[in-house]
Design an enzyme around this catalytic site. Structure first.
Site, PDB file in Angstrom:
ATOM      1  CB  SER A  27      78.744 -26.099 -37.783  1.00  0.00           C
ATOM      2  OG  SER A  27      79.454 -25.529 -38.867  1.00  0.00           O
ATOM      3  CE  LYS A  41      82.399 -28.480 -39.742  1.00  0.00           C
ATOM      4  NZ  LYS A  41      81.092 -28.239 -39.074  1.00  0.00           N
TER       5      LYS A  41
END
Length: 240
Positions: free
Chosen positions: A77, A122
């Site tokens: 990701s 993230k």
């Protein structure tokens, strides 16, 4: 009158003596420390080597608990910058003393009850008060009405988002996205969930500062310049 000076008792006692012994206040203390460490080394199986390893492990545990924490990248990701299996060092003190996550920081946070179970990594796109929109006519993310050029870290071939969003980030929370937008479960996927996909700042474990493994990929993770010109959010209640 006899004028010859007579030595006084003070005069005689003040002369240095070759046989005078000076005290060594640190001697007994040094011997005590040495005796204690020797006793401890004799008591621990394996002697001094085991003792040294125990001290080292204790120091590593303290550092891992309060300062730096290793984290292994579990998914793609955050590609292209962070690859599956990379080990990063998370700075747990980055926001401990009045600091706050900044736009562009890569953060590790506890996603339990937010994104699922476990820790996630993230990039911060919006902080408290920010108005984050995607996408504008040129297909870019806009933060506080300023377009952000994400080409420096976005995964090649990915668009900023195939999911449209228009959110205002509540105070004390973060809006986060993965760099590999087509392979990331992030704030976009939980806009309708309790909390609206936002990550509370107190859930942040720390900032990822270094890739340390593999050595050939080791580097410092800098905050990109893409967010440098994003203005502060408009004050609440301001016109327009």
């Amino acid at each position: 009158m006899d004028t010859e000076a007579q030595p006084t008792e003070r005069d005689r006692s003040s002369r240095p003596s070759g046989t005078e012994q000076t005290s060594d206040p640190e001697g007994p203390e040094g011997r005590s420390r040495s005796a204690f460490s020797a006793w401890l080394a004799d008591w621990v199986p394996g002697g001094r080597i085991t003792l040294a390893l125990l001290v080292l492990l204790t120091l590593l545990l303290l550092v891992s608990t309060f300062v730096l924490r290793p984290f292994q990248i579990p998914s793609g990701s955050m590609e292209r910058g962070l690859r599956i299996g990379d080990r990063v060092l998370v700075n747990k003190l980055a926001y401990r003393f009045d600091g706050r996550p900044q736009r562009g920081d890569i953060v590790v946070f506890d996603g339990t009850g937010l994104f699922g179970h476990g820790d996630y990594i993230k990039r911060v796109v919006g902080v408290g008060g920010d108005h984050v929109v995607c996408c504008d006519k040129e297909g870019r993310v806009r933060v506080n009405d300023r377009a952000v050029d994400e080409s420096g870290f976005l995964y090649p071939g990915d668009s900023p988002s195939v999911v449209p969003f228009d959110v205002v980030v509540p105070d004390g929370t973060l809006f986060v996205l993965g760099d590999h937008r087509d392979d990331s479960s992030d704030s976009r996927d939980h806009l309708g969930s309790p909390g609206g996909g936002m990550v509370p700042v107190d859930k942040v474990i720390g900032r990822a500062d270094w890739i340390v493994w593999p050595f050939g990929h080791a580097t410092h993770l800098d905050r990109p310049d893409a967010y440098a010109r994003v203005p502060a959010p408009a004050a609440k209640g301001a016109d327009g």
